[in-house]
Design a protein around this motif. Structure first.
Motif, PDB file in Angstrom:
ATOM      1  N   ASP A  62      92.265  96.424  37.580  1.00 39.04           N
ATOM      2  CA  ASP A  62      93.019  96.310  38.833  1.00 39.04           C
ATOM      3  C   ASP A  62      92.163  95.757  39.971  1.00 39.04           C
ATOM      4  O   ASP A  62      92.128  96.300  41.079  1.00 39.04           O
ATOM      5  CB  ASP A  62      93.590  97.676  39.242  1.00 39.04           C
ATOM      6  N   LEU A  63      91.456  94.662  39.715  1.00 39.15           N
ATOM      7  CA  LEU A  63      90.669  94.016  40.763  1.00 39.15           C
ATOM      8  C   LEU A  63      91.604  93.413  41.799  1.00 39.15           C
ATOM      9  O   LEU A  63      92.599  92.765  41.453  1.00 39.15           O
ATOM     10  CB  LEU A  63      89.797  92.914  40.156  1.00 39.15           C
ATOM     11  N   GLU A  64      91.332  93.674  43.050  1.00 36.99           N
ATOM     12  CA  GLU A  64      92.195  93.194  44.128  1.00 36.99           C
ATOM     13  C   GLU A  64      92.280  91.665  44.101  1.00 36.99           C
ATOM     14  O   GLU A  64      91.272  90.978  43.946  1.00 36.99           O
ATOM     15  CB  GLU A  64      91.645  93.646  45.478  1.00 36.99           C
ATOM     16  N   PRO A  65      93.485  91.099  44.264  1.00 31.48           N
ATOM     17  CA  PRO A  65      93.677  89.651  44.226  1.00 31.48           C
ATOM     18  C   PRO A  65      92.809  88.890  45.223  1.00 31.48           C
ATOM     19  O   PRO A  65      92.396  87.772  44.970  1.00 31.48           O
ATOM     20  CB  PRO A  65      95.162  89.486  44.557  1.00 31.48           C
ATOM     21  N   ILE A  66      92.534  89.533  46.364  1.00 31.09           N
ATOM     22  CA  ILE A  66      91.722  88.853  47.377  1.00 31.09           C
ATOM     23  C   ILE A  66      90.343  88.496  46.835  1.00 31.09           C
ATOM     24  O   ILE A  66      89.782  87.440  47.136  1.00 31.09           O
ATOM     25  CB  ILE A  66      91.593  89.727  48.657  1.00 31.09           C
ATOM     26  N   PHE A  67      89.766  89.368  45.991  1.00 28.23           N
ATOM     27  CA  PHE A  67      88.449  89.099  45.414  1.00 28.23           C
ATOM     28  C   PHE A  67      88.514  87.959  44.390  1.00 28.23           C
ATOM     29  O   PHE A  67      87.610  87.146  44.296  1.00 28.23           O
ATOM     30  CB  PHE A  67      87.889  90.358  44.761  1.00 28.23           C
ATOM     31  N   ILE A  68      89.616  87.913  43.634  1.00 25.85           N
ATOM     32  CA  ILE A  68      89.792  86.852  42.640  1.00 25.85           C
ATOM     33  C   ILE A  68      89.897  85.501  43.334  1.00 25.85           C
ATOM     34  O   ILE A  68      89.213  84.540  42.980  1.00 25.85           O
ATOM     35  CB  ILE A  68      91.049  87.111  41.784  1.00 25.85           C
ATOM     36  N   PHE A  69      90.744  85.434  44.347  1.00 20.18           N
ATOM     37  CA  PHE A  69      90.987  84.179  45.039  1.00 20.18           C
ATOM     38  C   PHE A  69      89.768  83.737  45.848  1.00 20.18           C
ATOM     39  O   PHE A  69      89.422  82.554  45.867  1.00 20.18           O
ATOM     40  CB  PHE A  69      92.210  84.344  45.962  1.00 20.18           C
ATOM     41  N   ALA A  70      89.155  84.704  46.527  1.00 16.76           N
ATOM     42  CA  ALA A  70      87.972  84.373  47.338  1.00 16.76           C
ATOM     43  C   ALA A  70      86.830  83.897  46.449  1.00 16.76           C
ATOM     44  O   ALA A  70      86.093  82.962  46.802  1.00 16.76           O
ATOM     45  CB  ALA A  70      87.535  85.592  48.145  1.00 16.76           C
ATOM     46  N   GLY A  71      86.670  84.528  45.280  1.00 14.25           N
ATOM     47  CA  GLY A  71      85.614  84.120  44.354  1.00 14.25           C
ATOM     48  C   GLY A  71      85.795  82.690  43.886  1.00 14.25           C
ATOM     49  O   GLY A  71      84.833  81.919  43.790  1.00 14.25           O
ATOM     50  N   LEU A  72      87.058  82.324  43.602  1.00 13.25           N
ATOM     51  CA  LEU A  72      87.345  80.943  43.203  1.00 13.25           C
ATOM     52  C   LEU A  72      87.087  79.973  44.356  1.00 13.25           C
ATOM     53  O   LEU A  72      86.611  78.857  44.151  1.00 13.25           O
ATOM     54  CB  LEU A  72      88.805  80.837  42.749  1.00 13.25           C
ATOM     55  N   ALA A  73      87.404  80.410  45.569  1.00 15.67           N
ATOM     56  CA  ALA A  73      87.253  79.539  46.736  1.00 15.67           C
ATOM     57  C   ALA A  73      85.808  79.110  46.951  1.00 15.67           C
ATOM     58  O   ALA A  73      85.547  78.024  47.484  1.00 15.67           O
ATOM     59  CB  ALA A  73      87.774  80.252  47.982  1.00 15.67           C
ATOM     60  N   PHE A  74      84.843  79.922  46.518  1.00 14.69           N
ATOM     61  CA  PHE A  74      83.435  79.589  46.746  1.00 14.69           C
ATOM     62  C   PHE A  74      83.008  78.315  46.011  1.00 14.69           C
ATOM     63  O   PHE A  74      82.044  77.671  46.410  1.00 14.69           O
ATOM     64  CB  PHE A  74      82.542  80.761  46.336  1.00 14.69           C
ATOM     65  N   LEU A  75      83.747  77.958  44.954  1.00 17.83           N
ATOM     66  CA  LEU A  75      83.438  76.700  44.265  1.00 17.83           C
ATOM     67  C   LEU A  75      83.696  75.507  45.181  1.00 17.83           C
ATOM     68  O   LEU A  75      83.045  74.458  45.048  1.00 17.83           O
ATOM     69  CB  LEU A  75      84.265  76.565  42.990  1.00 17.83           C
ATOM     70  N   GLU A 103      83.929  68.544  55.195  1.00 15.31           N
ATOM     71  CA  GLU A 103      84.034  68.716  53.748  1.00 15.31           C
ATOM     72  C   GLU A 103      84.283  70.182  53.371  1.00 15.31           C
ATOM     73  O   GLU A 103      84.616  70.483  52.224  1.00 15.31           O
ATOM     74  CB  GLU A 103      82.761  68.222  53.060  1.00 15.31           C
ATOM     75  N   LEU A 104      84.125  71.065  54.346  1.00 19.75           N
ATOM     76  CA  LEU A 104      84.332  72.497  54.089  1.00 19.75           C
ATOM     77  C   LEU A 104      85.774  72.936  54.347  1.00 19.75           C
ATOM     78  O   LEU A 104      86.109  74.096  54.128  1.00 19.75           O
ATOM     79  CB  LEU A 104      83.385  73.327  54.965  1.00 19.75           C
ATOM     80  N   ILE A 105      86.619  71.999  54.804  1.00 15.10           N
ATOM     81  CA  ILE A 105      88.002  72.344  55.124  1.00 15.10           C
ATOM     82  C   ILE A 105      88.760  72.912  53.920  1.00 15.10           C
ATOM     83  O   ILE A 105      89.460  73.926  54.052  1.00 15.10           O
ATOM     84  CB  ILE A 105      88.750  71.122  55.720  1.00 15.10           C
ATOM     85  N   PRO A 106      88.652  72.304  52.719  1.00 19.50           N
ATOM     86  CA  PRO A 106      89.344  72.901  51.559  1.00 19.50           C
ATOM     87  C   PRO A 106      88.935  74.350  51.308  1.00 19.50           C
ATOM     88  O   PRO A 106      89.782  75.194  50.998  1.00 19.50           O
ATOM     89  CB  PRO A 106      88.915  71.990  50.393  1.00 19.50           C
ATOM     90  N   PHE A 107      87.626  74.638  51.471  1.00 19.62           N
ATOM     91  CA  PHE A 107      87.156  76.015  51.283  1.00 19.62           C
ATOM     92  C   PHE A 107      87.788  76.945  52.317  1.00 19.62           C
ATOM     93  O   PHE A 107      88.268  78.042  51.982  1.00 19.62           O
ATOM     94  CB  PHE A 107      85.637  76.087  51.381  1.00 19.62           C
ATOM     95  N   ILE A 108      87.793  76.517  53.574  1.00 16.40           N
ATOM     96  CA  ILE A 108      88.323  77.353  54.656  1.00 16.40           C
ATOM     97  C   ILE A 108      89.801  77.664  54.413  1.00 16.40           C
ATOM     98  O   ILE A 108      90.254  78.809  54.587  1.00 16.40           O
ATOM     99  CB  ILE A 108      88.129  76.653  56.021  1.00 16.40           C
ATOM    100  N   LEU A 109      90.559  76.657  53.973  1.00 14.05           N
ATOM    101  CA  LEU A 109      91.998  76.849  53.740  1.00 14.05           C
ATOM    102  C   LEU A 109      92.253  77.813  52.585  1.00 14.05           C
ATOM    103  O   LEU A 109      93.059  78.747  52.710  1.00 14.05           O
ATOM    104  CB  LEU A 109      92.650  75.494  53.451  1.00 14.05           C
ATOM    105  N   VAL A 110      91.577  77.575  51.462  1.00 17.63           N
ATOM    106  CA  VAL A 110      91.809  78.427  50.292  1.00 17.63           C
ATOM    107  C   VAL A 110      91.278  79.839  50.528  1.00 17.63           C
ATOM    108  O   VAL A 110      91.911  80.824  50.135  1.00 17.63           O
ATOM    109  CB  VAL A 110      91.156  77.804  49.030  1.00 17.63           C
ATOM    110  N   PHE A 111      90.108  79.932  51.182  1.00 19.37           N
ATOM    111  CA  PHE A 111      89.547  81.259  51.472  1.00 19.37           C
ATOM    112  C   PHE A 111      90.465  82.026  52.419  1.00 19.37           C
ATOM    113  O   PHE A 111      90.667  83.236  52.269  1.00 19.37           O
ATOM    114  CB  PHE A 111      88.154  81.111  52.086  1.00 19.37           C
ATOM    115  N   GLY A 112      91.042  81.298  53.393  1.00 15.26           N
ATOM    116  CA  GLY A 112      91.983  81.944  54.315  1.00 15.26           C
ATOM    117  C   GLY A 112      93.229  82.419  53.596  1.00 15.26           C
ATOM    118  O   GLY A 112      93.771  83.500  53.886  1.00 15.26           O
ATOM    119  N   MET A 113      93.698  81.641  52.611  1.00 13.00           N
ATOM    120  CA  MET A 113      94.880  82.018  51.835  1.00 13.00           C
ATOM    121  C   MET A 113      94.646  83.285  51.021  1.00 13.00           C
ATOM    122  O   MET A 113      95.593  84.033  50.741  1.00 13.00           O
ATOM    123  CB  MET A 113      95.266  80.879  50.885  1.00 13.00           C
ATOM    124  N   SER A 114      93.374  83.521  50.649  1.00  8.88           N
ATOM    125  CA  SER A 114      93.074  84.681  49.795  1.00  8.88           C
ATOM    126  C   SER A 114      93.459  86.000  50.460  1.00  8.88           C
ATOM    127  O   SER A 114      93.723  86.997  49.771  1.00  8.88           O
ATOM    128  CB  SER A 114      91.582  84.698  49.433  1.00  8.88           C
TER     129      SER A 114
END
Length: 350
Positions: A62-75, A103-114
């Protein structure tokens, strides 16, 4: 939890911890704190977050979705950092322009979505969420692959630029280090990408591969002293200009073919002392003067030995044609560079 699970956790976590400690060393304890060292440190730190998410997802419940999404965003963050690191290691006086931060805009958007992702995203009957999540996941991995490709292209471009120039020891070390680093990221990317294609490989393989890669990268970084060198190795300084002048005379004008060429005569032509000329050749060619001259003579001799139009020429005549004053000195030099005699070399190649 089985013994195998515990062992896998230890192996994958060890690489994660090692990478994080290496990053802390580069950013806080390394005496030479350069921009490339900071960039490499950030890459390792953010990669540790990404791998940490994988370990927790594989063994945790039951890992919180925010950790899953944020972890992916770091790529999305690691890709640009890798490109900037390659630039910093191959260009002198490299500074990070402000517009690079776009170039960091995609990261900011996806990390914010998490922060807005809920558990219903991962329910099988929520098809819309699954499509959105799958699309973002594919974009993240393609984005990372794109930056790995761009970084490799940048490295190849610089290598091609210095292909016809005798490189310094530091330059060769940088090329080797960056090549190993990029290959390491390719291996990591493949291990994770195969996992999202219908579970081609077990999910835990990603962290284990990362652990192996990061240990190998640490070894290569220590061996090549990668943390002690940067883009300043490519700075056009007075010694580089002087070496290019020496190379033009010796290689371009083929003075190495003259049997009476000497350190003293070359020094007089460029208006420098013999000591300075010798020092520059040692630094830039990683050879002493005699080896520098003989290397180019032997390269010419190898071509003449295999030339059909000169097949009747004796070894002695080729030795004298390439600037050697005696057959014995020619044989000695040939064996030093090729590990065999001229006659044996000719027979083997023919």
């Amino acid at each position: 939890m089985s013994f195998l699970d515990i062992l896998l956790i230890i192996i994958s976590s060890a690489g994660l911890l090692h990478g994080a400690l290496f990053a802390v060393y580069l950013c806080f304890f390394k005496k030479k704190r350069t921009l490339p060292n900071y960039l490499l440190g950030f890459i390792l730190i953010f990669m540790a977050f990404r791998i940490g998410k994988s370990v927790m997802l594989n063994f945790g419940n039951d890992l919180e979705p925010i950790f899953i999404f944020a972890g992916l965003a770091f790529l999305l963050l690691i890709g640009p950092l890798l490109r900037w690191y390659v630039l910093g290691m191959t260009h002198s006086n490299f500074k990070l322009p402000n517009y690079y931060l776009t170039e960091l805009i995609p990261f900011i958007l996806v990390f914010g979505m998490s922060f807005f992702v809920t558990k219903n995203w991962f329910e099988k009957d929520n098809k819309q969420a699954i499509i959105v999540f799958g699309s973002i996941l594919l974009f993240i991995y393609l984005h990372f692959a794109f930056y790995i490709f761009i970084s490799g292209s940048l490295l190849q471009k610089v290598k091609n630029k210095y292909k016809e120039v005798l490189q310094t020891k530091s330059q060769r070390a940088i090329f080797e280090w960056l090549q190993v680093l990029i290959v390491g990221f390719i291996i990591i990317w493949i291990s994770y990408f195969l996992n999202i294609i219908e579970d081609t490989v077990p999910y835990i393989v990603g962290p284990i591969v990362y652990s192996i890669v990061v240990y190998f990268l640490s070894y290569k970084a220590f061996q090549l002293k990668a943390a002690d060198i940067d883009g300043e190795a490519f700075k056009e300084n007075d010694d580089t200009v002087l070496f290019n002048q020496i190379s033009k005379l010796i290689i371009g004008d083929k003075l190495y073919l003259e049997s009476d060429v000497s350190l003293s005569s070359i020094s007089k032509l460029i208006g420098k002392s013999s000591q300075k000329t010798s020092e520059v050749i040692n630094q830039c060619a990683n050879q002493n003067f005699n080896d520098f001259i003989n290397y180019h003579r032997i390269e010419d001799a190898k071509k003449l030995l295999l030339d059909e139009n000169r097949k009747n020429f004796t070894i002695s005549s080729i030795a004298f044609d390439t600037g050697f004053s005696s057959l014995s000195s020619f044989n000695s030099a040939f064996k030093k560079f090729e590990g065999t005699t001229p006659s044996s070399y000719k027979k083997k190649k023919v």
